[in-house]
Design a protein around this motif. Structure first.
Motif, PDB file in Angstrom:
ATOM      1  N   LYS A   1      -8.969  11.928   7.869  1.00 37.48           N
ATOM      2  CA  LYS A   1      -8.706  12.774   6.714  1.00 37.48           C
ATOM      3  C   LYS A   1      -8.992  12.053   5.393  1.00 37.48           C
ATOM      4  CE  LYS A   1      -5.124  15.562   8.969  1.00 37.48           C
ATOM      5  NZ  LYS A   1      -3.701  15.990   8.924  1.00 37.48           N
ATOM      6  N   TYR A   2      -8.823  10.741   5.409  1.00 37.29           N
ATOM      7  CA  TYR A   2      -9.025   9.927   4.209  1.00 37.29           C
ATOM      8  C   TYR A   2      -9.930   8.750   4.563  1.00 37.29           C
ATOM      9  CZ  TYR A   2      -5.003  12.641   2.688  1.00 37.29           C
ATOM     10  OH  TYR A   2      -4.151  13.672   2.380  1.00 37.29           O
ATOM     11  N   PRO A   3     -11.246   9.008   4.700  1.00 38.66           N
ATOM     12  CA  PRO A   3     -12.165   7.972   5.171  1.00 38.66           C
ATOM     13  C   PRO A   3     -12.231   6.730   4.301  1.00 38.66           C
ATOM     14  CG  PRO A   3     -13.356   9.879   4.315  1.00 38.66           C
ATOM     15  CD  PRO A   3     -11.925  10.283   4.430  1.00 38.66           C
ATOM     16  N   ASN A   4     -11.894   6.860   3.012  1.00 39.64           N
ATOM     17  CA  ASN A   4     -11.934   5.669   2.149  1.00 39.64           C
ATOM     18  C   ASN A   4     -10.918   4.613   2.579  1.00 39.64           C
ATOM     19  OD1 ASN A   4     -10.181   7.918   0.938  1.00 39.64           O
ATOM     20  ND2 ASN A   4      -9.389   6.130  -0.162  1.00 39.64           N
ATOM     21  N   LYS A   5      -9.841   5.036   3.281  1.00 42.81           N
ATOM     22  CA  LYS A   5      -8.790   4.090   3.669  1.00 42.81           C
ATOM     23  C   LYS A   5      -9.233   3.138   4.776  1.00 42.81           C
ATOM     24  CE  LYS A   5      -5.178   3.844   2.307  1.00 42.81           C
ATOM     25  NZ  LYS A   5      -4.672   2.987   1.212  1.00 42.81           N
ATOM     26  N   LYS A   6     -10.345   3.414   5.420  1.00 43.08           N
ATOM     27  CA  LYS A   6     -10.799   2.524   6.497  1.00 43.08           C
ATOM     28  C   LYS A   6     -11.315   1.191   5.949  1.00 43.08           C
ATOM     29  CE  LYS A   6     -15.443   4.562   6.763  1.00 43.08           C
ATOM     30  NZ  LYS A   6     -16.369   5.349   7.602  1.00 43.08           N
ATOM     31  N   TYR A   7     -11.436   1.079   4.631  1.00 49.20           N
ATOM     32  CA  TYR A   7     -11.880  -0.170   4.011  1.00 49.20           C
ATOM     33  C   TYR A   7     -10.707  -1.070   3.607  1.00 49.20           C
ATOM     34  CZ  TYR A   7     -16.288   2.383   3.544  1.00 49.20           C
ATOM     35  OH  TYR A   7     -17.429   3.100   3.791  1.00 49.20           O
ATOM     36  N   ASP A   8      -9.496  -0.532   3.639  1.00 50.73           N
ATOM     37  CA  ASP A   8      -8.336  -1.234   3.079  1.00 50.73           C
ATOM     38  C   ASP A   8      -7.675  -2.143   4.125  1.00 50.73           C
ATOM     39  OD1 ASP A   8      -9.019   0.534   1.124  1.00 50.73           O
ATOM     40  OD2 ASP A   8      -7.086   1.549   1.013  1.00 50.73           O
ATOM     41  N   CYS A   9      -7.442  -3.394   3.753  1.00 50.98           N
ATOM     42  CA  CYS A   9      -6.853  -4.333   4.721  1.00 50.98           C
ATOM     43  C   CYS A   9      -5.926  -5.344   4.049  1.00 50.98           C
ATOM     44  CB  CYS A   9      -7.944  -5.072   5.482  1.00 50.98           C
ATOM     45  SG  CYS A   9      -9.030  -6.053   4.431  1.00 50.98           S
ATOM     46  N   PHE A  10      -5.227  -4.909   3.011  1.00 49.00           N
ATOM     47  CA  PHE A  10      -4.414  -5.841   2.242  1.00 49.00           C
ATOM     48  C   PHE A  10      -2.925  -5.640   2.442  1.00 49.00           C
ATOM     49  CE2 PHE A  10      -4.751  -1.974  -0.158  1.00 49.00           C
ATOM     50  CZ  PHE A  10      -3.494  -1.821  -0.732  1.00 49.00           C
ATOM     51  N   HIS A  11      -2.543  -4.677   3.245  1.00 50.86           N
ATOM     52  CA  HIS A  11      -1.157  -4.222   3.270  1.00 50.86           C
ATOM     53  C   HIS A  11      -0.181  -5.223   3.861  1.00 50.86           C
ATOM     54  CE1 HIS A  11       2.185  -1.858   5.291  1.00 50.86           C
ATOM     55  NE2 HIS A  11       2.391  -1.694   3.999  1.00 50.86           N
TER      56      HIS A  11
ATOM     57  N   ASP B   1       0.859  -1.179   0.000  1.00 50.48           N
ATOM     58  CA  ASP B   1       0.000   0.000   0.000  1.00 50.48           C
ATOM     59  C   ASP B   1       0.899   1.234   0.000  1.00 50.48           C
ATOM     60  OD1 ASP B   1      -1.870   1.964   0.373  1.00 50.48           O
ATOM     61  OD2 ASP B   1      -2.904   0.979   2.022  1.00 50.48           O
ATOM     62  N   THR B   2       0.662   2.138  -0.925  1.00 53.54           N
ATOM     63  CA  THR B   2       1.466   3.353  -1.003  1.00 53.54           C
ATOM     64  C   THR B   2       1.304   4.216   0.239  1.00 53.54           C
ATOM     65  OG1 THR B   2       1.123   3.303  -3.403  1.00 53.54           O
ATOM     66  CG2 THR B   2       2.040   5.321  -2.467  1.00 53.54           C
ATOM     67  N   TRP B   3       0.110   4.183   0.850  1.00 57.10           N
ATOM     68  CA  TRP B   3      -0.153   4.947   2.078  1.00 57.10           C
ATOM     69  C   TRP B   3      -0.781   4.005   3.108  1.00 57.10           C
ATOM     70  CZ3 TRP B   3      -1.907   6.815  -2.759  1.00 57.10           C
ATOM     71  CH2 TRP B   3      -1.143   7.855  -3.288  1.00 57.10           C
ATOM     72  N   PRO B   4      -0.001   3.138   3.734  1.00 55.59           N
ATOM     73  CA  PRO B   4      -0.549   2.071   4.575  1.00 55.59           C
ATOM     74  C   PRO B   4      -1.176   2.508   5.892  1.00 55.59           C
ATOM     75  CG  PRO B   4       1.831   2.122   4.736  1.00 55.59           C
ATOM     76  CD  PRO B   4       1.463   3.065   3.625  1.00 55.59           C
ATOM     77  N   ASP B   5      -0.709   3.592   6.490  1.00 63.91           N
ATOM     78  CA  ASP B   5      -1.197   3.977   7.821  1.00 63.91           C
ATOM     79  C   ASP B   5      -1.696   5.410   7.839  1.00 63.91           C
ATOM     80  OD1 ASP B   5      -0.502   1.474   9.174  1.00 63.91           O
ATOM     81  OD2 ASP B   5       1.568   2.066   8.765  1.00 63.91           O
ATOM     82  N   ILE B   6      -2.337   5.803   6.773  1.00 62.24           N
ATOM     83  CA  ILE B   6      -2.824   7.170   6.632  1.00 62.24           C
ATOM     84  C   ILE B   6      -4.018   7.404   7.571  1.00 62.24           C
ATOM     85  CG2 ILE B   6      -4.545   6.790   4.814  1.00 62.24           C
ATOM     86  CD1 ILE B   6      -3.176   9.182   3.340  1.00 62.24           C
ATOM     87  N   ASP B   7      -4.229   8.634   7.949  1.00 58.02           N
ATOM     88  CA  ASP B   7      -5.268   9.023   8.907  1.00 58.02           C
ATOM     89  C   ASP B   7      -6.669   8.795   8.330  1.00 58.02           C
ATOM     90  OD1 ASP B   7      -6.965  10.269  10.717  1.00 58.02           O
ATOM     91  OD2 ASP B   7      -5.672  12.012  11.000  1.00 58.02           O
ATOM     92  N   PHE B   8      -7.452   7.937   8.987  1.00 57.02           N
ATOM     93  CA  PHE B   8      -8.803   7.644   8.521  1.00 57.02           C
ATOM     94  C   PHE B   8      -9.707   8.878   8.540  1.00 57.02           C
ATOM     95  CE2 PHE B   8      -8.713   2.890   9.880  1.00 57.02           C
ATOM     96  CZ  PHE B   8      -7.897   2.611   8.802  1.00 57.02           C
TER      97      PHE B   8
END
Length: 223
Positions: free
Chosen positions: A86-96, A77-84
């Motif tokens: 600020k970037y709510p779409n990242k709360k769905y990502d779990c492949f890193h 993941d290019t941004w694995p631990d980004i702030d949810f």
């Protein structure tokens, strides 16, 4: 339009041992789709990268022969631990997976695929950041040819996108039930996580044209 005439099984997990032996005897080429589990807008399913690469590999194998391995839903993941917040779409990502760990994982997988008799491995990175790590892994594996590409690499002049017209149009052809543009309607942030042209302009026609070119590109790479 590309025609698919081969009706023999191509998916590794669905083969009986005799079927696997027959397939590898006819064509010792393996297909390995690399994907992810991440947000692709309101209008696409979370497994888009994996499903896209897997289906393209299946269609290619039905035309050229070979065996398709199940997709790896893990990747970098290019941004694995980004702030949810600020970037709510990242709360769905779990492949890193850590890049170094992923490189070692792929090195081992490439080695094992070669060890059971494959002479060539075609790796399709449906999740584009996986590409560079796969190339690093391939450098450390001998005695097998490893070809690594993103699907837009196979079409002259295309760069691909993330949940835009490119990926959405491909999914309209590959998995039409997994695209619902209406889910974007009346959303204030309707293009959240979309990187590319507005998916409202996506079409099956464009998706089929690109799919045909992608499959032709794979066939050329495997010659």
């Amino acid at each position: 339009m590309v025609q698919f005439l081969c009706m023999e099984k191509v998916k590794y997990e669905e083969m009986f041992p005799e079927e696997f032996k027959s397939a590898i005897d006819k064509n010792p080429h393996a297909y390995l789709p690399l994907g992810s589990l991440e947000y692709h807008g309101y209008h696409n399913v979370l497994g888009l990268d994996s499903l896209k690469a897997w289906k393209i590999c299946q269609l290619a194998a039905e035309k050229t022969g070979g065996v398709v391995f199940p997709p790896l839903y893990l990747g970098v993941d290019t941004w694995p631990d980004i702030d949810f917040t600020k970037y709510p779409n990242k709360k769905y990502d779990c492949f890193h997976v850590n890049a170094n760990e992923y490189q070692k994982l792929l090195e081992g997988y490439f080695y094992r695929i070669a060890r059971i008799g494959f002479q060539k491995i075609f790796v399709l990175a449906g999740h584009y950041p996986n590409t560079d790590i796969a190339k690093l892994s391939a450098e450390n594996v001998k005695d097998v040819e490893i070809i690594i590409a993103k699907e837009p690499d196979l079409v002259v002049g295309e760069v691909g996108d993330h949940a835009g017209t490119w990926e959405t149009s491909l999914m309209m052809v590959l998995f039409p039930e997994s695209v619902e543009l209406r889910r974007m309607e009346e959303k204030g942030d309707r293009l959240m996580a979309v990187d590319g042209k507005d998916p409202v302009d996506s079409s099956k026609k464009y998706g089929q044209e690109m799919l045909d070119k992608i499959l032709q590109g794979i066939e050329k790479r495997l010659k």
